[in-house]
Design a protein around this motif. Structure first.
Motif, PDB file in Angstrom:
ATOM      1  N   VAL A  55      25.462  49.083  41.318  1.00  0.00           N
ATOM      2  CA  VAL A  55      26.796  48.817  41.856  1.00  0.00           C
ATOM      3  C   VAL A  55      26.722  48.404  43.324  1.00  0.00           C
ATOM      4  O   VAL A  55      27.460  47.522  43.777  1.00  0.00           O
ATOM      5  CB  VAL A  55      27.708  50.051  41.673  1.00  0.00           C
ATOM      6  N   GLU A  56      25.836  49.021  44.086  1.00  0.00           N
ATOM      7  CA  GLU A  56      25.656  48.616  45.483  1.00  0.00           C
ATOM      8  C   GLU A  56      25.256  47.149  45.570  1.00  0.00           C
ATOM      9  O   GLU A  56      25.749  46.402  46.418  1.00  0.00           O
ATOM     10  CB  GLU A  56      24.599  49.492  46.155  1.00  0.00           C
ATOM     11  N   SER A  57      24.357  46.733  44.690  1.00  0.00           N
ATOM     12  CA  SER A  57      23.918  45.343  44.674  1.00  0.00           C
ATOM     13  C   SER A  57      25.068  44.411  44.301  1.00  0.00           C
ATOM     14  O   SER A  57      25.258  43.356  44.921  1.00  0.00           O
ATOM     15  CB  SER A  57      22.754  45.180  43.688  1.00  0.00           C
ATOM     16  N   PHE A  58      25.837  44.804  43.292  1.00  0.00           N
ATOM     17  CA  PHE A  58      26.992  43.996  42.905  1.00  0.00           C
ATOM     18  C   PHE A  58      27.990  43.890  44.051  1.00  0.00           C
ATOM     19  O   PHE A  58      28.513  42.808  44.338  1.00  0.00           O
ATOM     20  CB  PHE A  58      27.686  44.604  41.676  1.00  0.00           C
ATOM     21  N   ASN A  59      28.266  45.018  44.707  1.00  0.00           N
ATOM     22  CA  ASN A  59      29.238  45.026  45.791  1.00  0.00           C
ATOM     23  C   ASN A  59      28.813  44.077  46.913  1.00  0.00           C
ATOM     24  O   ASN A  59      29.649  43.370  47.499  1.00  0.00           O
ATOM     25  CB  ASN A  59      29.399  46.451  46.329  1.00  0.00           C
ATOM     26  N   LEU A 103      41.367  31.956  44.963  1.00  0.00           N
ATOM     27  CA  LEU A 103      41.449  33.207  44.208  1.00  0.00           C
ATOM     28  C   LEU A 103      40.924  33.074  42.785  1.00  0.00           C
ATOM     29  O   LEU A 103      40.115  33.891  42.327  1.00  0.00           O
ATOM     30  CB  LEU A 103      42.887  33.726  44.193  1.00  0.00           C
ATOM     31  N   ALA A 104      41.393  32.063  42.042  1.00  0.00           N
ATOM     32  CA  ALA A 104      40.982  31.912  40.647  1.00  0.00           C
ATOM     33  C   ALA A 104      39.471  31.760  40.556  1.00  0.00           C
ATOM     34  O   ALA A 104      38.816  32.356  39.682  1.00  0.00           O
ATOM     35  CB  ALA A 104      41.681  30.712  40.018  1.00  0.00           C
ATOM     36  N   GLU A 105      38.895  30.985  41.470  1.00  0.00           N
ATOM     37  CA  GLU A 105      37.450  30.786  41.492  1.00  0.00           C
ATOM     38  C   GLU A 105      36.721  32.090  41.780  1.00  0.00           C
ATOM     39  O   GLU A 105      35.723  32.421  41.114  1.00  0.00           O
ATOM     40  CB  GLU A 105      37.119  29.751  42.566  1.00  0.00           C
ATOM     41  N   CYS A 106      37.204  32.841  42.754  1.00  0.00           N
ATOM     42  CA  CYS A 106      36.535  34.087  43.134  1.00  0.00           C
ATOM     43  C   CYS A 106      36.600  35.123  42.020  1.00  0.00           C
ATOM     44  O   CYS A 106      35.596  35.778  41.698  1.00  0.00           O
ATOM     45  CB  CYS A 106      37.164  34.646  44.410  1.00  0.00           C
ATOM     46  N   ILE A 107      37.758  35.284  41.406  1.00  0.00           N
ATOM     47  CA  ILE A 107      37.894  36.259  40.320  1.00  0.00           C
ATOM     48  C   ILE A 107      37.034  35.851  39.127  1.00  0.00           C
ATOM     49  O   ILE A 107      36.369  36.690  38.502  1.00  0.00           O
ATOM     50  CB  ILE A 107      39.375  36.408  39.905  1.00  0.00           C
ATOM     51  N   SER A 108      37.033  34.570  38.800  1.00  0.00           N
ATOM     52  CA  SER A 108      36.254  34.107  37.645  1.00  0.00           C
ATOM     53  C   SER A 108      34.762  34.329  37.858  1.00  0.00           C
ATOM     54  O   SER A 108      34.052  34.786  36.952  1.00  0.00           O
ATOM     55  CB  SER A 108      36.543  32.624  37.390  1.00  0.00           C
ATOM     56  N   GLU A 109      34.263  34.013  39.065  1.00  0.00           N
ATOM     57  CA  GLU A 109      32.845  34.237  39.350  1.00  0.00           C
ATOM     58  C   GLU A 109      32.512  35.728  39.318  1.00  0.00           C
ATOM     59  O   GLU A 109      31.437  36.128  38.859  1.00  0.00           O
ATOM     60  CB  GLU A 109      32.484  33.633  40.706  1.00  0.00           C
ATOM     61  N   THR A 110      33.438  36.537  39.795  1.00  0.00           N
ATOM     62  CA  THR A 110      33.222  37.983  39.782  1.00  0.00           C
ATOM     63  C   THR A 110      33.171  38.517  38.356  1.00  0.00           C
ATOM     64  O   THR A 110      32.335  39.375  38.032  1.00  0.00           O
ATOM     65  CB  THR A 110      34.332  38.688  40.577  1.00  0.00           C
ATOM     66  N   LYS A 111      34.035  38.023  37.507  1.00  0.00           N
ATOM     67  CA  LYS A 111      34.035  38.450  36.107  1.00  0.00           C
ATOM     68  C   LYS A 111      32.716  38.090  35.430  1.00  0.00           C
ATOM     69  O   LYS A 111      32.140  38.893  34.680  1.00  0.00           O
ATOM     70  CB  LYS A 111      35.206  37.791  35.373  1.00  0.00           C
ATOM     71  N   ARG A 112      32.206  36.898  35.715  1.00  0.00           N
ATOM     72  CA  ARG A 112      30.917  36.498  35.139  1.00  0.00           C
ATOM     73  C   ARG A 112      29.790  37.368  35.678  1.00  0.00           C
ATOM     74  O   ARG A 112      28.860  37.743  34.942  1.00  0.00           O
ATOM     75  CB  ARG A 112      30.652  35.020  35.431  1.00  0.00           C
ATOM     76  N   GLU A 130      41.300  32.993  34.335  1.00  0.00           N
ATOM     77  CA  GLU A 130      41.649  31.846  35.173  1.00  0.00           C
ATOM     78  C   GLU A 130      43.108  31.439  34.981  1.00  0.00           C
ATOM     79  O   GLU A 130      43.798  31.096  35.956  1.00  0.00           O
ATOM     80  CB  GLU A 130      40.739  30.656  34.850  1.00  0.00           C
ATOM     81  N   GLY A 131      43.581  31.469  33.744  1.00  0.00           N
ATOM     82  CA  GLY A 131      44.963  31.079  33.476  1.00  0.00           C
ATOM     83  C   GLY A 131      45.955  31.994  34.147  1.00  0.00           C
ATOM     84  O   GLY A 131      46.975  31.539  34.698  1.00  0.00           O
ATOM     85  N   ALA A 132      45.661  33.288  34.136  1.00  0.00           N
ATOM     86  CA  ALA A 132      46.553  34.251  34.781  1.00  0.00           C
ATOM     87  C   ALA A 132      46.594  34.029  36.290  1.00  0.00           C
ATOM     88  O   ALA A 132      47.673  33.974  36.906  1.00  0.00           O
ATOM     89  CB  ALA A 132      46.109  35.670  34.458  1.00  0.00           C
ATOM     90  N   ALA A 133      45.418  33.898  36.910  1.00  0.00           N
ATOM     91  CA  ALA A 133      45.372  33.698  38.358  1.00  0.00           C
ATOM     92  C   ALA A 133      46.039  32.390  38.749  1.00  0.00           C
ATOM     93  O   ALA A 133      46.781  32.323  39.746  1.00  0.00           O
ATOM     94  CB  ALA A 133      43.919  33.719  38.833  1.00  0.00           C
ATOM     95  N   THR A 134      45.808  31.344  37.974  1.00  0.00           N
ATOM     96  CA  THR A 134      46.402  30.039  38.282  1.00  0.00           C
ATOM     97  C   THR A 134      47.919  30.094  38.210  1.00  0.00           C
ATOM     98  O   THR A 134      48.613  29.450  39.015  1.00  0.00           O
ATOM     99  CB  THR A 134      45.849  28.979  37.310  1.00  0.00           C
TER     100      THR A 134
END
Length: 468
Positions: A403-407, A357-366, A239-243
């Motif tokens: 991976v299909e499900s994740f995508n 962006l920060a929200e989307c990347i963070s949720e994706t990482k989780r 989050e810090g990097a994206a922010t």
């Protein structure tokens, strides 16, 4: 169809069609399995699909000949550049002819005073920039791979410099295209602006070769900056990097490049390139401009990074050091695949408004934390676009399903944030359902355009839409 699928046999070309091809093009037509196999795969997780023949065109007139031949004999035709497509855009899934454009690699005119250049589609971006360097100019669109200009136009490529210089949508000024009935058209002149009729240039840019065959591209150029400085900074959190990047853009800092690599991606890069970066989320920056301008940009971004949990910046203005840094970033895909011996890569991308962006990347990482397949995150955070790359066991169907499900979840997340299912990979074979989810009835309008320009479904069948 996935990487473990079977390829169905096809009847091949008729004797009459082969005779016409051989008579006109001779040894530049190949029916050998080795050459057909080379043109039947790309940097994608989809199964290889062999064309019935490969044709190496050298002129627009030859492209016209091949297109007319295909129209007369009901042969499918798929253009082929460097074979770096991620979503299977160049796979000849219906057989037919793979039209290799790599020998159409001439730089036709450089108009230095007007900052534009006209090239054939087989010119690669590195070759173009090597040619332009002595004139103080460069072409900034950099998708990572040394892709052909024709392929980049067809997929509306972007990459690391898009945050400042834009994508192929902004870079292409005009095209020469061969249509499905064998006509040559030019979509625009070299003027920087025009209100003359429909914008046909933008219609063909990003069409993935489904509407016509591009044989010339006129591109916008830029002066080589006085100063180019690159930097690397690791962060405590994603989050810090994206922010940091979001805040820099909101403050009007003209970042040339802003790339994010998560901790897993940095581990993969270190192993692949025998490097020793800290295995933390890391930002790769590049700044262009005058010395005073670059100094100001560096100071501003440094302050933002420190406030968001960033460490010390490692700076370099030396060309060889900058090249080494960006080589590591460009090889992120291969580094991720290399995490497991014998693995197959699956790369996907989405793009969201920069404020999400920060929200989307963070949720994706989780979300990735619950996925058993090794995966990395990297991306062009300066324009809201990021990638997830998986290292898959080709003999493990359960991993493909996972991976299909994740995508599907990733795409749904991006769409819920008013983003897109693909920022730069294109639709190809892999995101056709996602395109409908994203644009709805507009996809039927696209189908109408496809049918109007290519009523036989000759060009690159099966791409973008499930049925052409």
């Amino acid at each position: 169809m996935n990487a473990v699928g079977e390829i169905s046999p096809r009847p091949g070309l008729s004797a009459e069609a082969r005779k016409a091809l051989d008579s006109r093009l001779g040894e530049r037509v190949s029916y050998t399995e080795a050459v057909r196999s080379q043109h039947g795969h790309s940097e994608t997780h989809f199964a290889s699909c062999l064309p019935d023949a490969v044709v190496f065109a050298e002129t627009t007139e030859e492209v016209v000949f091949v297109v007319r031949l295909c129209a007369a004999h009901d042969i499918k035709l798929t253009a082929y550049g460097a074979g770096t497509s991620i979503e299977g855009s160049a796979l000849p899934i219906a057989g037919g002819i793979s039209l290799d454009m790599s020998r159409m690699n001439r730089i036709l005119t450089v108009n230095a005073d007007d900052f534009d250049v006209t090239v054939e589609p087989g010119v690669t971006r590195i070759a173009l920039n090597n040619h332009l360097r002595d004139q103080g100019l460069f072409f900034p669109v950099d998708p990572g791979a040394d892709a052909t200009i024709g392929g980049m136009a067809s997929t509306r490529a972007s990459g690391t410099n898009a945050v400042r210089y834009g994508t192929m949508r902004e870079a292409v000024l005009g095209l020469r295209v061969v249509t499905a009935d064998g006509r040559e058209i030019r979509t625009a002149r070299r003027a920087r602006k025009s209100a003359a009729g429909y914008d046909l240039t933008r219609l063909f840019v990003g069409a993935e070769g489904t509407l016509g065959i591009i044989t010339e591209v006129t591109l916008r150029l830029h002066p080589i900056p006085e100063v180019i400085t690159s930097a690397v900074c690791n962060f405590e959190t994603l989050e810090g990097a994206a922010t940091t990047v979001i805040q820099a853009i909101q403050l009007g800092v003209p970042l040339a490049r802003a790339e994010i690599l998560d901790d897993m991606q940095m581990r993969a890069v270190n192993l692949w390139g025998k490097l020793d970066y800290p295995e933390q989320t890391t930002l790769f920056f590049e700044f262009h401009g005058s010395q005073a301008s670059v100094d100001e940009q560096v100071a501003t971004v440094g302050e933002l990074a420190a406030a968001n949990g960033g460490g010390e910046f490692a700076w370099s203005s030396l060309a060889e050091e900058r090249s080494s840094l960006w080589k590591a970033r460009h090889e992120a895909y291969y580094a991720t695949v290399g995490l497991r011996p014998g693995a197959v890569g699956w790369a996907t991308d989405v793009c969201v408004p920069i404020g999400r962006l920060a929200e989307c990347i963070s949720e994706t990482k989780r979300d990735l934390a619950a996925v058993s397949v090794p995966a990395t995150i990297c991306g062009h955070v300066g324009d809201g676009n990021f990638h997830v790359i998986f290292s898959l066991d080709p003999e493990a169907p359960s991993e493909w399903e996972e991976v299909e499900s994740f995508n599907a979840r990733l795409v749904s997340r991006a769409l819920s944030m008013e983003g897109t299912c693909t920022g730069e990979h294109g639709i190809g074979l892999g995101k056709q359902d996602a395109l409908v989810d994203e644009l709805g009835e507009a996809v039927n309008v696209m189908r109408l355009i496809k049918h109007a320009l290519d009523p036989r479904g000759m060009f690159n069948p099966g791409k973008i839409f499930a049925a052409n």
